[in-house]
Design a protein around this motif. Structure first.
Motif, short mmCIF file in Angstrom:
data_model
loop_
_atom_site.label_atom_id
_atom_site.label_comp_id
_atom_site.label_asym_id
_atom_site.label_seq_id
_atom_site.Cartn_x
_atom_site.Cartn_y
_atom_site.Cartn_z
N ASP A 112 9.13 -57.43 -16.56
CA ASP A 112 9.08 -56.70 -17.93
C ASP A 112 9.99 -57.19 -19.03
O ASP A 112 9.74 -56.86 -20.14
CB ASP A 112 9.18 -55.16 -17.57
N ILE A 115 9.05 -59.33 -21.67
CA ILE A 115 8.12 -58.79 -22.97
C ILE A 115 8.71 -58.88 -24.52
O ILE A 115 7.93 -59.21 -25.16
CB ILE A 115 7.47 -57.58 -22.47
N GLN A 119 6.96 -60.71 -27.40
CA GLN A 119 6.49 -60.34 -28.83
C GLN A 119 6.89 -60.58 -30.03
O GLN A 119 6.47 -60.95 -30.88
CB GLN A 119 6.75 -58.64 -28.35
N GLU A 149 -0.28 -61.10 -11.76
CA GLU A 149 0.49 -60.42 -12.43
C GLU A 149 0.99 -60.96 -13.89
O GLU A 149 1.19 -60.45 -14.45
CB GLU A 149 1.90 -60.11 -11.45
N ASP A 152 -1.58 -60.01 -16.19
CA ASP A 152 -1.46 -58.67 -16.66
C ASP A 152 -0.27 -58.47 -17.63
O ASP A 152 -0.41 -57.77 -18.70
CB ASP A 152 -0.90 -57.66 -15.60
N LEU A 153 0.74 -59.18 -17.58
CA LEU A 153 1.89 -59.43 -18.23
C LEU A 153 1.52 -59.74 -19.60
O LEU A 153 1.87 -59.00 -20.63
CB LEU A 153 2.97 -60.37 -18.01
N LEU A 155 -1.45 -59.32 -21.14
CA LEU A 155 -2.06 -58.14 -21.78
C LEU A 155 -0.84 -57.21 -22.20
O LEU A 155 -1.46 -56.61 -23.19
CB LEU A 155 -3.20 -57.80 -20.86
N ARG A 156 -0.02 -56.98 -21.67
CA ARG A 156 0.98 -56.12 -22.21
C ARG A 156 1.87 -56.65 -23.33
O ARG A 156 2.11 -55.80 -24.29
CB ARG A 156 1.96 -55.71 -21.16
N PHE A 157 2.02 -57.89 -23.57
CA PHE A 157 2.79 -58.34 -24.55
C PHE A 157 2.01 -58.75 -25.75
O PHE A 157 2.45 -58.96 -26.80
CB PHE A 157 3.99 -59.20 -24.28
N PRO A 159 -1.38 -56.81 -26.83
CA PRO A 159 -2.54 -56.26 -26.36
C PRO A 159 -3.81 -56.64 -27.41
O PRO A 159 -4.70 -56.18 -27.12
CB PRO A 159 -1.93 -54.87 -26.67
N ARG A 164 -4.80 -62.31 -28.77
CA ARG A 164 -4.65 -62.91 -27.51
C ARG A 164 -5.71 -64.11 -27.41
O ARG A 164 -5.31 -65.15 -26.69
CB ARG A 164 -5.01 -61.78 -26.24
#
Length: 169
Positions: A112, A115, A119, A149, A152-153, A155-157, A159, A164
Motif C-alpha cells: 500500500d 500507492i 497516484q 494482489e 488489485d493494487l 485498481l486502488r491507485f 480507480p 486505467r
C-alpha cells in the motif's frame, strides 16, 4: 532488428544488477535508435535519477522510466529522487511504468505504501504512464509477489476505468 519489429532498447543502471552501462555506448545507441524512431527504457535506482538527470534530460527519443524509478516508499513523496522523477515527467518524451510496487514498498504486502507514488505519477502525466505486473519477477529471491494482489493494487491507485485502460493499453 528494426525490420523484424524491434522498437526499443533497455538499459540497466541498477547497482545490484551490474550498474550503469558504458555511457559512451549508451549515447551511441541512442543516436542510432533516434534515426529508427525507437524508444529507450531506463531501469534505474532512485539515486540514479539524480546522478544521471542531465543525461536523461538530453535524451531525444521517447524514454520510459521503469518501476517508478525504484524510489523507496520510506523516503516519502518529498524525497529528492521522486521530486526529480516528477520533474522529468514534464518532458513530453518521458514515460513512466507504475509497476514494481513491491520494489518501491518498504516490503509489507499488499504494498500500500507504493500507492501515493503511483497516484502522483499518474496525475503528473496521465497520457504517458504504463502498467504491468513484471511477471515472472526476475531478481526477486524472497517474498515473491502475487500478481493477483498487484492487479488489485492497480485498481486502488487508479480507480478511474477510462484512465486505467490507458495505463493498460
Amino acid at each position: 532488428l528494426d525490420a523484424r519489429g524491434v522498437r526499443g532498447v533497455r538499459f540497466n543502471f541498477v547497482a545490484h544488477l551490474g550498474g550503469a552501462p558504458d555511457l559512451d555506448v549508451f549515447d551511441r545507441v541512442l543516436e542510432r535508435i533516434e534515426r529508427l524512431g525507437w524508444h529507450v527504457v531506463l531501469h534505474l535506482d532512485a539515486q540514479d535519477i539524480l546522478q544521471y538527470a542531465q543525461r536523461i534530460e538530453r535524451i531525444k527519443v521517447p524514454f520510459v522510466i521503469d518501476h517508478m524509478g525504484r524510489v523507496r516508499a520510506e523516503g516519502g513523496l518529498g524525497q529528492q529522487p521522486f521530486r526529480q522523477l516528477l520533474d522529468l515527467m514534464r518532458n513530453p518524451l518521458a514515460w513512466v511504468k507504475v509497476c514494481g510496487s513491491e520494489r518501491v514498498s518498504a516490503g509489507r504486502r499488499p504494498f500500500d505504501d507504493a500507492i501515493p507514488f503511483a497516484q502522483a505519477l499518474i496525475e503528473a502525466a496521465p497520457d504517458r504512464v504504463l502498467w504491468g505486473t513484471d511477471w515472472p519477477h526476475p531478481n526477486i529471491s524472497k517474498d515473491m509477489p502475487n500478481d493477483g494482489e498487484l492487479v488489485d493494487l492497480l485498481l486502488r491507485f487508479c480507480p478511474d476505468q477510462a484512465l486505467r485502460e490507458k495505463l493498460l493499453v
